[in-house]
Structures are given as structure tokens and as C-alpha cells.
Design an enzyme around this catalytic site. Sequence first.
Site, short mmCIF file in Angstrom:
data_model
loop_
_atom_site.label_atom_id
_atom_site.label_comp_id
_atom_site.label_asym_id
_atom_site.label_seq_id
_atom_site.Cartn_x
_atom_site.Cartn_y
_atom_site.Cartn_z
N GLY A 15 0.83 -1.21 0.00
CA GLY A 15 0.00 0.00 0.00
C GLY A 15 0.86 1.25 0.00
O GLY A 15 1.91 1.28 0.63
N ARG A 76 1.06 -5.07 -6.02
CA ARG A 76 1.22 -6.32 -5.30
C ARG A 76 1.53 -7.36 -6.37
O ARG A 76 0.86 -7.43 -7.38
CB ARG A 76 -0.05 -6.67 -4.53
CG ARG A 76 -0.44 -5.52 -3.57
CD ARG A 76 -1.37 -5.95 -2.48
NE ARG A 76 -1.96 -4.78 -1.84
CZ ARG A 76 -1.55 -4.26 -0.68
NH1 ARG A 76 -0.54 -4.78 -0.03
NH2 ARG A 76 -2.16 -3.21 -0.16
N ASP A 107 5.35 -5.05 5.91
CA ASP A 107 6.03 -6.32 6.23
C ASP A 107 6.02 -7.33 5.09
O ASP A 107 6.95 -8.13 4.96
CB ASP A 107 5.49 -6.93 7.53
CG ASP A 107 3.99 -7.11 7.53
OD1 ASP A 107 3.36 -6.77 6.51
OD2 ASP A 107 3.47 -7.61 8.53
N GLY A 108 5.00 -7.27 4.22
CA GLY A 108 5.00 -8.13 3.03
C GLY A 108 6.19 -7.81 2.13
O GLY A 108 6.89 -8.71 1.64
N THR A 130 4.03 2.67 5.63
CA THR A 130 2.63 2.25 5.77
C THR A 130 1.97 3.17 6.79
O THR A 130 2.61 3.53 7.79
CB THR A 130 2.51 0.77 6.22
OG1 THR A 130 1.19 0.52 6.70
CG2 THR A 130 3.47 0.41 7.34
N ILE A 131 0.72 3.54 6.55
CA ILE A 131 0.11 4.50 7.49
C ILE A 131 -0.26 3.85 8.83
O ILE A 131 -0.46 4.54 9.81
CB ILE A 131 -1.15 5.18 6.90
CG1 ILE A 131 -2.25 4.17 6.61
CG2 ILE A 131 -0.82 6.00 5.68
CD1 ILE A 131 -3.61 4.82 6.41
N ASP A 132 -0.34 2.50 8.85
CA ASP A 132 -0.84 1.82 10.05
C ASP A 132 0.12 1.84 11.25
O ASP A 132 -0.29 1.54 12.37
CB ASP A 132 -1.18 0.36 9.74
CG ASP A 132 -2.39 0.25 8.83
OD1 ASP A 132 -3.21 1.18 8.84
OD2 ASP A 132 -2.49 -0.75 8.10
N ASP A 134 2.32 -0.28 11.99
CA ASP A 134 2.28 -1.61 12.62
C ASP A 134 3.56 -2.41 12.37
O ASP A 134 3.51 -3.62 12.21
CB ASP A 134 1.07 -2.40 12.10
CG ASP A 134 1.06 -2.52 10.59
OD1 ASP A 134 1.88 -1.87 9.93
OD2 ASP A 134 0.23 -3.28 10.06
N ARG A 176 -6.61 -2.57 10.62
CA ARG A 176 -7.23 -3.89 10.75
C ARG A 176 -6.63 -4.66 11.93
O ARG A 176 -7.30 -5.34 12.66
CB ARG A 176 -7.02 -4.67 9.45
CG ARG A 176 -8.25 -5.39 9.02
CD ARG A 176 -8.19 -5.81 7.58
NE ARG A 176 -8.70 -4.80 6.67
CZ ARG A 176 -8.14 -4.45 5.52
NH1 ARG A 176 -7.03 -4.99 5.13
NH2 ARG A 176 -8.70 -3.54 4.78
N GLU A 227 -10.79 -0.31 12.18
CA GLU A 227 -11.46 -1.33 11.34
C GLU A 227 -11.54 -2.68 12.03
O GLU A 227 -12.53 -3.39 11.96
CB GLU A 227 -10.64 -1.57 10.07
CG GLU A 227 -10.79 -0.56 8.99
CD GLU A 227 -9.72 -0.78 7.94
OE1 GLU A 227 -10.06 -0.90 6.77
OE2 GLU A 227 -8.52 -0.84 8.29
#
Length: 328
Positions: A15, A76, A107-108, A130-132, A134, A176, A227
Site C-alpha cells: 500500500g 502487489r 512487512d509483506g 505504511t500508514i498503520d 504496525d 485492521r 477497522e
Amino acid sequence: MPEKIRKVGVLTSGGDSPGMNAAIRSVVRTCAYHNIECIGIYRGYQGMIEGDFKDMGPRSVNNIVNKGGTILKSARSLEFKTPEGRKKAHDNLVKAGIDALVVIGGDGTFTGGLVFNNEYDFPIMGIPGTIDNDIFGTSHTLGYDTALNTVVEVIDKIRDTASSHNRLFFVEVMGRDAGHIALNAGIGAGAEEILIPEEDLGLDRLLDSLKKSKASGKSSSIVVIAEGDKIGKNVFELKDYVEANLPEYDVRVSVLGHMQRGGSPSCFDRVLASRLGVKAVESLLEGNSNYMVGLQNDAVILTPLEQAIKGKSEIDRELLRVSDIMST
Ligand code: ATP
């Protein structure tokens, strides 16, 4: 590993997030500073498989520090998950004379880089984008700070409507598996309650808290919901549940969605991207591989990619308490 690195490839994958362009710019200019070549690889690992490469000099990244998204595009790639796909990618890198990679993503993306390194001993350095937020090994990923500011700005606007109509708003934000955005933007925007994947607040407590806030004289409320919150109901089911149990509330739902990923990066993200890009290239030149560059206690540090992938980025539990106190 090559004896000396002369050409670095850079790609963005997974993303997109604000700050990726600033990181590309930083990688390109750090290469130029050290008199080595830089090649932009379009569409992540898929572009590597297809040989979609472009020479990037320091002037090729003019005027992108302020732009959201990624000029290299992201994709992807299922093919990269196969040995045949990775072989094609390796052949293309060798043909282009690229001898190290900076991969910007989540991480992917790091997993793909690590698999590739294990097969071909190809030097890899990761930048977390990544905006998350995480990813283990960095207090901030690229785009996270911008996303927080975007969410707070939008909730401020929603609050105007909520308070004009005495309404309860459920605002769903991205996350998520991680509640960083919900927790921090929730506190920043003055939310009554914040629901996150890491903590089971429980439906009874939510109802109780909403009852109390009505009784204390609050005329409107905002609940921020990640989410993947632990309660396990989607935001619309939650609205139905609350309306059935607290008929005095008129609940509205706002799902913020992809707008959280876009926009011009914040100053924080631009500075972070610039620092991480410098560290990524210089670490490769020093002979390091299979690391992620990240921020800890305001220092730029290296974390083994394997740890960055496997480790869990924990929420700051003190913030839960702060949020609780703030909704008094
Ligand atoms: P986001 O956090 O936004 O999801 P991400 O980097 O985790 O970003 P992914 O789609 O999971 O995004 O991974 C990006 C790409 O990395 C995949 O499309 C694939 O090409 C590659 N990749 C992921 N896992 C592997 C794997 N096990 N082996 C090889 N390549 C992989």
C-alpha cells in the site's frame, strides 16, 4: 554480496503512504552524494520481474518531497512469490548492473526482500512505509503522522455537525490489526471512546460510558473505531446495537476509508523519509544487508528485517488511560 556497491535500485511496494516520494528522493540524492548510480524500479516487485527500470539522477526527483503517493507506483506481485518470478527479477537486476536494493513498504515487502536475499545473497535494506504504524523496530512508519493529521482534521469537521445536531458519531478509521491511528487520532480529536484491535472494551462498557456522558450533560459524542476493533461487530452493526439499547441516541456513521492514505506528507514524515533514505543507502555502502531502517528515541537505527517482520508493534498502553481520563 558485491565487493563494492555501485548501483542501487529503489522500489515502493504494497500500500502507498505519504512520505514514500520523500524517501525515494532521499535515496536518489544520497546515491548521487556518494557518486553511485540509482535506478528507480516501477510497480514494486512486479516491475523488477518485467525490467521496468529508470535511471534516476538528483534532478529526477525535483518537486516530489511534498507529494503523496509514489512516483514509482506500487503494486502487489503474486509472481514474485514464486521462484520463477524471483529468478526473472534477479536476471533483470544483474542485466541492469544493480547490486543492492532499497525496498520501501510494509512487512509483506520486507518478507519478499528477505526471501530474495536468501536465494541470491542480494543486499537489501528496508524503509517502513505504511500508514498503520504496525511495524516492529520503529516508533513511526512513513505516512503514519500524516494519516493522524488527516483523521484529526476530518473528525474536527464531523464534530461541528455532531454538536449542532446533538448526535453521536461513529468514525471508522484504518487499522485492521493495529489501533495506533484510532488511539492517537482519537485522543487528538477528543473522542469519547476509542475501540481498537488490541483491547476488548466490551459492549457493556461502551453503553455505560455513553450513558454516563449523556447524564453528565454532553450533547454530542464521537467514538473512534479501528477497522479491526476487538468487539468484532462492524461499525454499522455497532450503530444498530447502540441505537437498540440507547434509544436516546441518534447515531451516524462515517467511514473515512482511503482518504487516510493520501495527501501531502506532514513535515514530520518528510524529515523522517529524508533521514531514513540517507541511513538506508549509507548502511548498504557500509556492507550491511537485511535490515530495516527505523526511528527509536529520535535516533535512526537498524533492525534485522526478520525481527521487523516477526515482531509486534505494541500500542502505548498509557494512552488508553489518558483517553479514559479525557472522556471524564
Ligand atoms: P501493506 O502494509 O500496505 O499491506 P505490504 O508491504 O505488507 O504493505 P504486501 O502486499 O503484503 O504489502 O506485500 C507486498 C509485496 O511483497 C507482495 O505483493 C509480494 O510481491 C511481496 N511479498 C510478500 N510476501 C512475500 C513472500 N512470502 N515471498 C515473496 N514475496 C512476497
